[in-house]
Design a protein around this motif. Sequence first.
Motif, short mmCIF file in Angstrom:
data_model
loop_
_atom_site.label_atom_id
_atom_site.label_comp_id
_atom_site.label_asym_id
_atom_site.label_seq_id
_atom_site.Cartn_x
_atom_site.Cartn_y
_atom_site.Cartn_z
N ASP A 1 0.95 -1.04 0.05
CA ASP A 1 -0.11 -0.27 0.00
C ASP A 1 1.34 1.24 -0.68
N LEU A 2 0.27 2.21 -0.74
CA LEU A 2 1.85 3.68 -1.45
C LEU A 2 1.48 4.74 0.09
N ASP A 3 -0.06 4.19 1.10
CA ASP A 3 0.31 5.59 1.63
C ASP A 3 1.12 4.97 2.79
N THR B 1 10.60 -2.89 -0.01
CA THR B 1 10.40 -4.16 -0.75
C THR B 1 9.49 -4.52 -1.87
N THR B 2 9.87 -5.39 -2.60
CA THR B 2 8.14 -5.61 -3.85
C THR B 2 7.93 -6.92 -3.33
N GLU B 3 7.90 -7.83 -2.32
CA GLU B 3 7.74 -9.17 -2.27
C GLU B 3 6.46 -8.96 -2.38
N ALA B 4 6.39 -10.19 -3.14
CA ALA B 4 4.80 -10.28 -3.49
C ALA B 4 4.20 -11.32 -2.37
N VAL B 5 4.43 -12.12 -1.64
CA VAL B 5 3.55 -12.76 -1.09
C VAL B 5 2.44 -13.87 -1.28
N GLY B 6 2.77 -13.92 -2.43
CA GLY B 6 1.74 -15.07 -3.34
C GLY B 6 0.12 -13.90 -3.33
N LEU B 7 0.80 -12.75 -2.75
CA LEU B 7 -0.61 -11.34 -3.08
C LEU B 7 -0.94 -10.81 -4.42
N TYR B 8 0.53 -10.57 -5.08
CA TYR B 8 0.52 -9.44 -5.97
C TYR B 8 1.15 -9.71 -6.56
N SER B 9 0.77 -9.78 -7.98
CA SER B 9 1.61 -9.99 -9.27
C SER B 9 2.43 -8.93 -9.95
N PRO B 10 3.48 -9.31 -10.79
CA PRO B 10 4.27 -8.48 -11.49
C PRO B 10 4.08 -7.19 -11.67
N ALA B 11 2.93 -7.33 -12.08
CA ALA B 11 2.34 -6.24 -13.00
C ALA B 11 1.94 -5.00 -11.83
N GLU B 12 1.38 -4.81 -10.62
CA GLU B 12 1.03 -4.75 -9.45
C GLU B 12 3.16 -4.29 -8.57
N GLN B 13 2.96 -5.37 -8.31
CA GLN B 13 5.02 -4.37 -7.83
C GLN B 13 5.68 -3.87 -8.50
N MET B 14 5.41 -3.79 -10.50
CA MET B 14 6.29 -2.53 -10.84
C MET B 14 5.39 -1.85 -10.90
N ALA B 15 3.89 -1.64 -10.87
CA ALA B 15 3.06 -0.29 -10.15
C ALA B 15 3.24 0.97 -9.71
N ALA B 16 3.73 -0.25 -8.20
CA ALA B 16 3.79 0.73 -6.56
C ALA B 16 4.97 0.91 -6.84
N MET B 17 6.10 0.27 -7.13
CA MET B 17 7.42 0.87 -7.54
C MET B 17 7.40 2.29 -8.81
N ARG B 18 6.41 2.65 -9.81
CA ARG B 18 6.89 3.51 -10.58
C ARG B 18 5.77 4.84 -9.54
N ALA B 19 4.57 4.31 -9.12
CA ALA B 19 3.84 5.50 -8.31
C ALA B 19 4.53 5.55 -7.13
N LEU B 20 5.67 5.15 -6.04
CA LEU B 20 6.25 5.30 -4.73
C LEU B 20 7.12 6.10 -5.48
N LYS B 21 7.92 5.58 -6.28
CA LYS B 21 9.60 6.27 -6.93
C LYS B 21 10.29 6.33 -5.56
N PRO B 22 10.96 5.11 -5.10
CA PRO B 22 11.54 5.52 -3.64
C PRO B 22 13.07 5.82 -4.19
N GLU B 23 13.91 5.66 -3.62
CA GLU B 23 15.43 5.85 -3.71
C GLU B 23 15.96 4.68 -4.15
N ALA B 24 15.69 3.65 -3.68
CA ALA B 24 16.00 2.43 -3.86
C ALA B 24 14.87 1.13 -3.56
N PHE B 25 14.92 0.39 -4.37
CA PHE B 25 13.81 -1.53 -3.65
C PHE B 25 14.92 -2.74 -3.80
#
Length: 276
Positions: free
Chosen positions: A60-62, A84-108
């Motif tokens: 969750d981004l917030d 982390t982008t860890e899926a834990v069986g909950l997230y697809s690769p598309a959802e993992q990538m979308a989260a990082m694109r929106a969050l824009k962290p220094e590192a992941f």
Amino acid sequence: MASPLVITVAPNGARRTKSDHPALPIDPREIGLEAARCHEAGAAMIHLHVRDAEQRHTLDLDRYRAALAAVRREAGPDMICQVTTEAVGLYSPAEQMAAMRALKPEAFSVALRELFAEPEDEGAAAAFLAEQARAGVMVQHILYDAGDVTRFQGLAARGLIPLDRASVLFVLGRYAVGQRSDPADLLPFLTAWNSEHHIDLPWALCAFGPREAACLIAAAALGGHARVGFENNLWRPDGSLAPDNAAQVAGLAALAQAVGLTVATPAQARALFTSD
């Protein structure tokens, strides 16, 4: 001359809760305070997981933004924040990538076997990683066995994984009752890593179980870096329960210094992970 040892703290992970250890940080305030203590003890970077209201893993981004703000407030501006982008069986690769694109962290961090789960994932994963490299993000690729190492090298050779600001993390063991990783478990990783397909990137180790410190010091002596904390292990080297993550960081830093290693500052860690 050997690079200083970069210590990353992984204070909570995706699965353990306060029922496993009352000092496991869950909410943003707890994460921020633990980050400050670990920074003071010698950690240059924090590996962040966040949880929902029921202590379950989430991207969750917030919640990420609240935790990142708490780390900056309590630990200051210097500590590297790796999410982390860890899926834990909950997230697809598309959802993992979308989260990082929106969050824009220094590192992941991202598991190779999650992002490149199927052959048809290669195009989207490669485009995402190229985009992140252009943005200057520090990406750590998580490798769970020697097969992952070989696959990582092959994907990099094909140009699907950019090497700018990239590093890898070798994982010894898994979540399992009685898991005891051993320093010798690192050898298959290094055999694959130092093959004719070797890539000159920083590498680090994390290890499940009470021999975590022995594994990490072995890695450090061989030129690697270390990730320590309650995500992977709750126990001190003497078998007693650790009081908190900061004690684990301080213990590892003391062991490193005792064998002649220096512990990296956040500035030194950034220089290592962003060098060409």
